[in-house]
Each structure stands twice: as C-alpha cells, then as structure tokens.
Design a protein around this motif. Structure first.
Motif, PDB file in Angstrom:
ATOM      1  N   VAL A 241       0.865  -1.183   0.000  1.00  0.00           N
ATOM      2  CA  VAL A 241       0.000   0.000   0.000  1.00  0.00           C
ATOM      3  C   VAL A 241       0.897   1.226   0.000  1.00  0.00           C
ATOM      4  O   VAL A 241       1.766   1.367   0.865  1.00  0.00           O
ATOM      5  CB  VAL A 241      -0.924   0.017   1.234  1.00  0.00           C
ATOM      6  N   THR A 242       0.717   2.090  -0.978  1.00  0.00           N
ATOM      7  CA  THR A 242       1.537   3.291  -1.071  1.00  0.00           C
ATOM      8  C   THR A 242       1.011   4.370  -0.124  1.00  0.00           C
ATOM      9  O   THR A 242      -0.128   4.327   0.332  1.00  0.00           O
ATOM     10  CB  THR A 242       1.559   3.833  -2.504  1.00  0.00           C
ATOM     11  N   LYS A 243       1.857   5.339   0.160  1.00  0.00           N
ATOM     12  CA  LYS A 243       1.470   6.434   1.048  1.00  0.00           C
ATOM     13  C   LYS A 243       0.449   7.334   0.370  1.00  0.00           C
ATOM     14  O   LYS A 243       0.340   7.371  -0.855  1.00  0.00           O
ATOM     15  CB  LYS A 243       2.704   7.257   1.441  1.00  0.00           C
ATOM     16  N   SER A 244      -0.297   8.075   1.164  1.00  0.00           N
ATOM     17  CA  SER A 244      -1.282   9.022   0.647  1.00  0.00           C
ATOM     18  C   SER A 244      -1.222  10.292   1.483  1.00  0.00           C
ATOM     19  O   SER A 244      -0.671  10.315   2.585  1.00  0.00           O
ATOM     20  CB  SER A 244      -2.693   8.424   0.684  1.00  0.00           C
ATOM     21  N   GLY A 245      -1.799  11.360   0.957  1.00  0.00           N
ATOM     22  CA  GLY A 245      -1.798  12.634   1.656  1.00  0.00           C
ATOM     23  C   GLY A 245      -2.774  12.657   2.827  1.00  0.00           C
ATOM     24  O   GLY A 245      -3.693  11.843   2.916  1.00  0.00           O
ATOM     25  N   THR A 246      -2.577  13.603   3.725  1.00  0.00           N
ATOM     26  CA  THR A 246      -3.443  13.794   4.888  1.00  0.00           C
ATOM     27  C   THR A 246      -3.846  15.265   4.973  1.00  0.00           C
ATOM     28  O   THR A 246      -3.551  16.053   4.072  1.00  0.00           O
ATOM     29  CB  THR A 246      -2.714  13.376   6.174  1.00  0.00           C
ATOM     30  N   ASN A 247      -4.510  15.623   6.060  1.00  0.00           N
ATOM     31  CA  ASN A 247      -4.903  17.016   6.263  1.00  0.00           C
ATOM     32  C   ASN A 247      -3.742  17.905   6.698  1.00  0.00           C
ATOM     33  O   ASN A 247      -3.926  19.099   6.932  1.00  0.00           O
ATOM     34  CB  ASN A 247      -6.016  17.100   7.320  1.00  0.00           C
ATOM     35  N   LYS A 248      -2.552  17.323   6.795  1.00  0.00           N
ATOM     36  CA  LYS A 248      -1.385  18.070   7.228  1.00  0.00           C
ATOM     37  C   LYS A 248      -0.303  17.976   6.157  1.00  0.00           C
ATOM     38  O   LYS A 248      -0.017  16.901   5.647  1.00  0.00           O
ATOM     39  CB  LYS A 248      -0.863  17.498   8.546  1.00  0.00           C
ATOM     40  N   PHE A 249       0.275  19.137   5.820  1.00  0.00           N
ATOM     41  CA  PHE A 249       1.384  19.127   4.872  1.00  0.00           C
ATOM     42  C   PHE A 249       2.619  18.530   5.544  1.00  0.00           C
ATOM     43  O   PHE A 249       3.042  18.975   6.610  1.00  0.00           O
ATOM     44  CB  PHE A 249       1.708  20.554   4.407  1.00  0.00           C
ATOM     45  N   GLN A 250       3.162  17.519   4.916  1.00  0.00           N
ATOM     46  CA  GLN A 250       4.359  16.895   5.453  1.00  0.00           C
ATOM     47  C   GLN A 250       5.117  16.192   4.332  1.00  0.00           C
ATOM     48  O   GLN A 250       4.532  15.802   3.328  1.00  0.00           O
ATOM     49  CB  GLN A 250       4.022  15.892   6.562  1.00  0.00           C
ATOM     50  N   GLY A 251       6.408  16.074   4.518  1.00  0.00           N
ATOM     51  CA  GLY A 251       7.235  15.442   3.505  1.00  0.00           C
ATOM     52  C   GLY A 251       8.630  15.202   4.039  1.00  0.00           C
ATOM     53  O   GLY A 251       8.924  15.425   5.220  1.00  0.00           O
ATOM     54  N   SER A 252       9.498  14.746   3.176  1.00  0.00           N
ATOM     55  CA  SER A 252      10.879  14.454   3.580  1.00  0.00           C
ATOM     56  C   SER A 252      11.775  14.482   2.353  1.00  0.00           C
ATOM     57  O   SER A 252      11.315  14.359   1.215  1.00  0.00           O
ATOM     58  CB  SER A 252      10.969  13.091   4.273  1.00  0.00           C
ATOM     59  N   VAL A 253      13.055  14.662   2.613  1.00  0.00           N
ATOM     60  CA  VAL A 253      14.091  14.606   1.589  1.00  0.00           C
ATOM     61  C   VAL A 253      15.100  13.545   2.020  1.00  0.00           C
ATOM     62  O   VAL A 253      15.469  13.481   3.199  1.00  0.00           O
ATOM     63  CB  VAL A 253      14.793  15.970   1.417  1.00  0.00           C
ATOM     64  N   PHE A 254      15.535  12.705   1.095  1.00  0.00           N
ATOM     65  CA  PHE A 254      16.443  11.619   1.457  1.00  0.00           C
ATOM     66  C   PHE A 254      17.487  11.436   0.366  1.00  0.00           C
ATOM     67  O   PHE A 254      17.312  11.870  -0.785  1.00  0.00           O
ATOM     68  CB  PHE A 254      15.678  10.308   1.688  1.00  0.00           C
ATOM     69  N   ALA A 255      18.584  10.805   0.751  1.00  0.00           N
ATOM     70  CA  ALA A 255      19.668  10.528  -0.188  1.00  0.00           C
ATOM     71  C   ALA A 255      20.394   9.275   0.260  1.00  0.00           C
ATOM     72  O   ALA A 255      20.553   9.028   1.460  1.00  0.00           O
ATOM     73  CB  ALA A 255      20.633  11.706  -0.268  1.00  0.00           C
TER      74      ALA A 255
END
Length: 226
Positions: free
Chosen positions: A119-133
């Motif tokens: 199951v892939t991620k989905s958006g919510t009522n809160k803006f959130q994210g990440s950066v990775f390397a």
C-alpha cells in the motif's frame, strides 16, 4: 495469611479465527528501522518466514519468484512476460507491505507461490514530507573475484563505480477532509566499471622451478636442419 496480591489488567490478544492467512505485515515505521537487502519491497519481503532469494526475486515456500502475485494498491503489477515485479516501488513511498505465504483467500488469484501486497502512502490534512539521499561509492565496495575461463577470449568483470539515489516526498490536503495529494520523486544514478581481460593461448612459456612462468621462448631449428 499476609501475601501479596497482584492484579493484571490487560486485553487478551485477538485471534482471527475466520482466516487461514500465513505471513507478515511490515509497516513504514518498521521499514525505516529495518535493514533490508535492496530498497524495494522485494528485499523487505525476505523478512517473512518461508521466503528466500532465488536470484530473480523472492521465493516463497519452495516456489519460484515467478509464481508469486505482486499487488500494488489492489492492482496486479506482475510482469506480463515472466511474472517478475513490474513496478519495483522503493520503500520510502510505501505505507505497508503484506507478505502472504499461504492460506490466502480467493481474492488473490493467479499465484502458486506467495502474495506480496503493498500500500503506497497518501496525503493527509497536514502538509508533510521528507528529503532523502543514499550514497554507495565504489571505493567502499569490495572487488569481485573472477574465475579465469578459456571459453571466451575476453573475460569481463563488472564493479560498482557509484550508486547514488536522491529524492523527496510531499503530501497534504487539496480540500481538507475531502481531497488530498501525495507526490514522490527519486532518480537513481548508477555507473558500473567493466574491466576486460584478453586471453591468448600460448605454448612459448614454461613453468620455472619457483612456480612462475618464464618469458616466451621461441623454439628454433639448429644449423644441421634438425
């Protein structure tokens, strides 16, 4: 008469007696902490009992990886040609992985091995994210030991030059409580250094007493014509 009384208040673990499924569920929290071979859900699926790598994918209970059913958000994503993984989504974009090794219901058809459902991620009522390397420089990767062969005049040996992966993910609301969005992007940059060795058969060298080969000695005829 004077003993200690201990009262334990806890709910008994729930047992689902309506299903015969055997397998494992891996959440995104576990994926973030669990070291797995590779970064796609196939590597994480090897944590389930009865699975192993067969060189092409994940073998389940003795069946080959080509006999599995790969499901992403309810859609079968197996390759039409061979049955391998058609959409190798990286773990950074997954909410949950379920590996069913046996006893699966009729909803999971077309499989004589196991079922790997993600199951892939989905958006919510809160803006959130990440950066990775992720970085894998070739200098930190062991060189491969190749076995010389006389089958081909050229032997090739591939070693990792570099393997870089950078990406980001972002999710949030478009219309609160009604419509959300989620987007992710993670390109991979890979370089493989190929070292080629040219083989040539020769009988002009001999083995010295110390085990090393001598320089090439060309046999010549003597003056008597022998």
């Amino acid at each position: 008469e004077g003993g200690e009384k201990i009262i334990v208040k806890a709910k008994a673990p729930s047992i689902d007696v309506t299903t015969t499924n055997q397998g494992l569920k891996i959440s995104k929290e576990i994926l973030a902490k669990l070291p797995v071979p590779g970064r796609s859900f196939e590597g994480a699926a090897l944590q389930a009992a009865g699975t192993r790598g067969d060189g092409v994918g994940v073998s389940v209970s003795g069946s080959s990886s080509l006999e599995n059913n790969y499901v992403v958000d309810g859609i079968n994503t197996g390759s039409l040609a061979l049955g391998t993984v058609g959409s190798p989504i990286i773990n950074d974009f997954l909410e949950e992985i379920e590996v069913i090794t046996g006893g699966y219901n009729a909803e999971y058809g077309r499989s004589t091995g196991g079922v790997i459902s993600v199951v892939t991620k989905s958006g919510t009522n809160k803006f959130q994210g990440s950066v990775f390397a992720y970085l894998q420089p070739g200098a930190l990767v062991g060189r491969r030991d190749s076995t010389p062969s006389q089958v081909s005049p050229i032997n090739a040996e591939g070693n990792v030059g570099y393997n870089y992966n950078v990406g980001f993910e972002l999710g949030g609301p478009i219309v609160k409580d009604k419509l959300w969005f989620y987007v992710g992007f993670a390109p991979t940059f890979v370089r493989t250094d190929i070292n080629r060795t040219i083989n040539r058969r020769t009988d002009c060298r001999v083995v010295n007493p110390d085990g090393k080969l001598s320089d090439c000695v060309v046999a010549t005829a003597d003056t008597d014509g022998n």
